[in-house]
Design an enzyme around this catalytic site. Structure first.
Site, PDB file in Angstrom:
ATOM      1  N   ARG A  64       0.804  -1.218   0.000  1.00  0.00           N
ATOM      2  CA  ARG A  64       0.000   0.000   0.000  1.00  0.00           C
ATOM      3  C   ARG A  64       0.844   1.278   0.000  1.00  0.00           C
ATOM      4  O   ARG A  64       0.478   2.287   0.589  1.00  0.00           O
ATOM      5  CB  ARG A  64      -0.948   0.022   1.209  1.00  0.00           C
ATOM      6  CG  ARG A  64      -2.041  -1.009   1.099  1.00  0.00           C
ATOM      7  CD  ARG A  64      -3.115  -0.551   0.139  1.00  0.00           C
ATOM      8  NE  ARG A  64      -4.086  -1.612  -0.080  1.00  0.00           N
ATOM      9  CZ  ARG A  64      -4.395  -2.100  -1.267  1.00  0.00           C
ATOM     10  NH1 ARG A  64      -3.800  -1.641  -2.347  1.00  0.00           N
ATOM     11  NH2 ARG A  64      -5.294  -3.041  -1.387  1.00  0.00           N
TER      12      ARG A  64
ATOM     13  N   HIS B 198      -9.311  -5.094  -8.393  1.00  0.00           N
ATOM     14  CA  HIS B 198      -8.250  -4.400  -9.130  1.00  0.00           C
ATOM     15  C   HIS B 198      -8.586  -4.328 -10.623  1.00  0.00           C
ATOM     16  O   HIS B 198      -8.387  -3.294 -11.267  1.00  0.00           O
ATOM     17  CB  HIS B 198      -6.905  -5.102  -8.941  1.00  0.00           C
ATOM     18  CG  HIS B 198      -6.230  -4.786  -7.638  1.00  0.00           C
ATOM     19  ND1 HIS B 198      -5.831  -3.523  -7.295  1.00  0.00           N
ATOM     20  CD2 HIS B 198      -5.878  -5.582  -6.600  1.00  0.00           C
ATOM     21  CE1 HIS B 198      -5.265  -3.544  -6.098  1.00  0.00           C
ATOM     22  NE2 HIS B 198      -5.287  -4.781  -5.658  1.00  0.00           N
TER      23      HIS B 198
END
Length: 197
Positions: free
Chosen positions: A20, A63
């Site tokens: 992240r 995603h």
């Protein structure tokens, strides 16, 4: 290290960072700028993740749908193992190829989901890595490669995990040597490690 602002794709760029940290978003930014630069430009996203469990399958699907909304002109190719062939197939002077990510690719080789069936993959990891690095050197088009930097913490317990950390560190070094730009992502901020504009 200086912060990088523009994402004009380098001929070869390695984007490193932790979980992240903004690695994939940076790669997508490079694709968007490449596609906007010319109507003749194309982009191919090579995904290496495999849905080993339900949560990972949901993550991959999320995603894919998010990327399709943000970058509708990008072709996605799923290739968990043979990156050399995927790069050779899709690289062209007018096509930016993004590989996301090298960490999962190496995991697929060294720790396959069905280890007994796929044990030859683990044994052939060095040969696969050599073919991949060779493909990087001769690819006719620009490449953006995403990988995790996992060597900043304590030394992990257990020989298999230590061996993986070592293998990824070696791979990242070899890829960085072949790239004219290396960017480290920290808290969403791109920092120039090599090849600052």
């Amino acid at each position: 290290m200086a912060e990088v602002t523009a994402c004009t794709p380098a001929w070869r760029e390695l984007i490193l960072g932790g979980q992240r940290s903004g690695k994939s978003r940076r790669a997508e930014q490079c694709m968007a700028e490449w596609l906007q630069a010319s109507p003749a430009h194309r982009a191919v996203f090579i995904a290496t993740a495999q849905p080993g469990d339900e949560e990972m399958g949901q993550r991959i699907a999320r995603h894919q749908s998010d990327r399709a909304l943000r970058l509708p002109g990008v072709v996605t190719v799923e290739e968990p193992l043979d990156l050399a062939e995927a790069i050779q197939t899709h690289s062209a002077p007018d096509t930016l190829v993004v590989v996301d990510c090298l960490t999962l690719w190496l995991t697929n080789l060294l720790m396959p989901q069905d280890f007994e069936k796929n044990m030859p993959l683990a044994l052939a990891e060095k040969a696969q890595a050599a073919m991949f690095l060779g493909a990087l050197e001769v690819a006719p088009g620009p490449l953006v490669l995403v990988s995790n930097e996992i060597g900043l913490g304590v030394i992990p317990m257990g020989p298999p995990v230590r061996a993986f950390v070592d293998a990824l560190g070696r791979l990242n070094q070899e890829v960085a040597r072949r790239c004219n730009r290396v960017t480290l992502m920290v808290a969403g901020l791109p920092l120039a490690v090599k090849g600052a504009e």
